[in-house]
Write a protein that holds these residues in place. Structure first.
Motif, PDB file in Angstrom:
ATOM      1  N   VAL A 158      51.185  45.315  26.222  1.00 40.60           N
ATOM      2  CA  VAL A 158      50.570  45.850  25.008  1.00 40.60           C
ATOM      3  C   VAL A 158      49.600  46.980  25.337  1.00 40.60           C
ATOM      4  O   VAL A 158      49.627  48.046  24.723  1.00 40.60           O
ATOM      5  CB  VAL A 158      49.852  44.734  24.218  1.00 40.60           C
ATOM      6  N   GLY A 159      48.722  46.747  26.343  1.00 37.52           N
ATOM      7  CA  GLY A 159      47.672  47.712  26.644  1.00 37.52           C
ATOM      8  C   GLY A 159      48.152  48.938  27.396  1.00 37.52           C
ATOM      9  O   GLY A 159      47.769  50.071  27.074  1.00 37.52           O
ATOM     10  N   CYS A 161      51.669  49.627  28.428  1.00 35.11           N
ATOM     11  CA  CYS A 161      53.000  50.130  28.071  1.00 35.11           C
ATOM     12  C   CYS A 161      53.122  50.470  26.590  1.00 35.11           C
ATOM     13  O   CYS A 161      54.106  51.091  26.177  1.00 35.11           O
ATOM     14  CB  CYS A 161      54.064  49.115  28.448  1.00 35.11           C
ATOM     15  N   GLY A 162      52.156  50.040  25.799  1.00 38.75           N
ATOM     16  CA  GLY A 162      52.169  50.380  24.371  1.00 38.75           C
ATOM     17  C   GLY A 162      53.216  49.642  23.560  1.00 38.75           C
ATOM     18  O   GLY A 162      53.583  50.095  22.468  1.00 38.75           O
ATOM     19  N   THR A 164      54.806  46.739  21.116  1.00 44.47           N
ATOM     20  CA  THR A 164      54.283  45.979  19.990  1.00 44.47           C
ATOM     21  C   THR A 164      54.189  44.498  20.361  1.00 44.47           C
ATOM     22  O   THR A 164      54.886  44.027  21.282  1.00 44.47           O
ATOM     23  CB  THR A 164      55.201  46.121  18.768  1.00 44.47           C
TER      24      THR A 164
END
Length: 382
Positions: A158-159, A161-162, A164
């Motif tokens: 999440v942080g 690699c972005g 969802t």
């Protein structure tokens, strides 16, 4: 038993380790979804607290019967099925969009988690007896390792690699399914001796359950209240609030990987009883140390002392003859889980009546009780 011993080898050991990892990995993958649910469902902290209680209610619903289920169906069937349900319910949680949908899904997730927790310990006791050497501490280390990996990977996905939350949770579910498919076939196909469906502790199992209750109560209290203690009582910056629990967790993980070798060298009684006394000393150090370095040494001592108490007593379940193995493990696991649920609440209640310092003193006193009960158990069983 001789026939079972011939059937048990490193494949069964590694398969059992894998399912300990799955248990910790799944529980850690659930934790980051809590704030997501709070936002998506637009609920307050009071409703969120009741929603989180569903995890405990679900677990307590299956724990007393999971051991008997493993005896009737075998550990392989129960754990393989539970692994699939674990992944599916985890993925379903991230999809819910209403409170009345979330409640049954989270209840189901907690039920599967409780079932896995009991049956992997039944399997571990049988596998340990089958290979004839200590492996229980290492098994529990894989649960802790799964928790570390699950929490760490979610942060990366999440942080960094972005991704969802939906995609990240789907990846976690796939990992659980892959591990279940790869290792599930090598689990032992049987469970303990058949016994009553509902596990009510009796005899020496009651005393083992007390040690588990205190161990999990203390662990839950350190997890939920150490940050508050450091900031409110010791006046530390908020950025350091999680450091105490991080040190505790790292020490516990490392000591569990070293635990089997330690037990083989010094014996079960010194590890379990001495661990409770070391835990007491660590808590007192946290309470009264003036230097921050000594305070953190206290959290380290708590982790080292507490690491192998529960694994040692689970191993002893294979020696007792008061209850069938599956129901005995179910009973002890249920009492331990009640400690997890009761610990944070008990600390909060006592703190509101007296002070947080006094509440931590209660944990030290309970560690002494744990040492005394543990000494009694070993006197009766070993």
């Amino acid at each position: 038993m001789k026939e079972q011993r011939k059937q048990i080898g490193m494949r069964e050991v590694n398969a059992t380790r894998a399912f300990f990892f799955i248990g910790g990995f799944g529980s850690a993958s659930w934790a980051p979804l809590v704030p997501l649910l709070r936002t998506r469902l637009a609920i307050g902290d009071d409703v969120l607290g009741l929603l989180l209680l569903c995890i405990g209610i679900g677990s307590l619903a299956t724990m007393p019967v999971a051991g008997a289920l493993s005896a009737r169906l075998g550990c392989r069937r129960v754990l393989a099925g539970a692994g699939v349900l674990y992944a599916c319910t985890l993925l379903t949680i991230v999809c819910v969009d209403g409170l009345w949908t979330a409640v049954p899904v989270i209840l189901a997730f907690g039920a599967v988690m409780g079932c896995i927790d009991v049956v992997i310990n039944v399997a571990a006791v049988i596998v340990e007896q089958g290979i004839g050497r200590r492996i229980m501490s290492g098994m529990h280390a894989f649960w802790s390792l799964g928790g570390f990996v699950g929490a760490g990977l979610y942060g990366v996905w999440v942080g960094m690699c972005g991704l969802t939350p939906m995609v990240s949770t789907a990846i976690a579910a796939v990992i659980i399914l892959v591990l279940t498919a790869v290792f599930g076939r090598y689990l032992i196909p049987y469970g303990g001796d058949a016994g009553p469906l509902l596990a009510l502790p009796r005899g020496i199992v009651v005393f083992v359950g007390i040690t588990a209750f205190i161990a999990f109560l203390s662990e839950g209290a350190v997890m939920d209240w150490s940050g508050v203690y450091l900031t409110a009582v010791r006046g530390m910056d908020l950025s350091l609030a999680g450091l105490g629990f991080s040190i505790f967790s790292a020490a516990m993980l490392a000591m569990r990987f070293l635990g089997d070798r330690t037990v083989q060298r010094v014996g079960q009684r010194p590890v379990a009883v001495g661990g409770a006394l070391l835990t007491c000393g660590g808590i007192l150090l946290v309470m009264f140390a003036r230097a921050d370095a000594l305070l953190y040494a206290g959290f380290f001592a708590i982790g080292i002392g507490a690491a192998n108490i529960v694994p040692v007593f689970f191993s002893l379940m294979g020696r007792q003859r008061v209850m069938p193995l599956g129901t005995a493990v179910s009973a002890v696991s249920t009492m331990g889980y009640l400690g997890i649920l009761a610990g944070p609440a008990a600390i909060g209640f006592l703190s509101s009546l007296t002070s947080l310092q006094t509440a931590f003193g209660m944990l030290a006193a309970l560690s002494l009780v744990q040492a005394a009960v543990g000494f009694y158990v070993f006197k009766k069983m070993v």
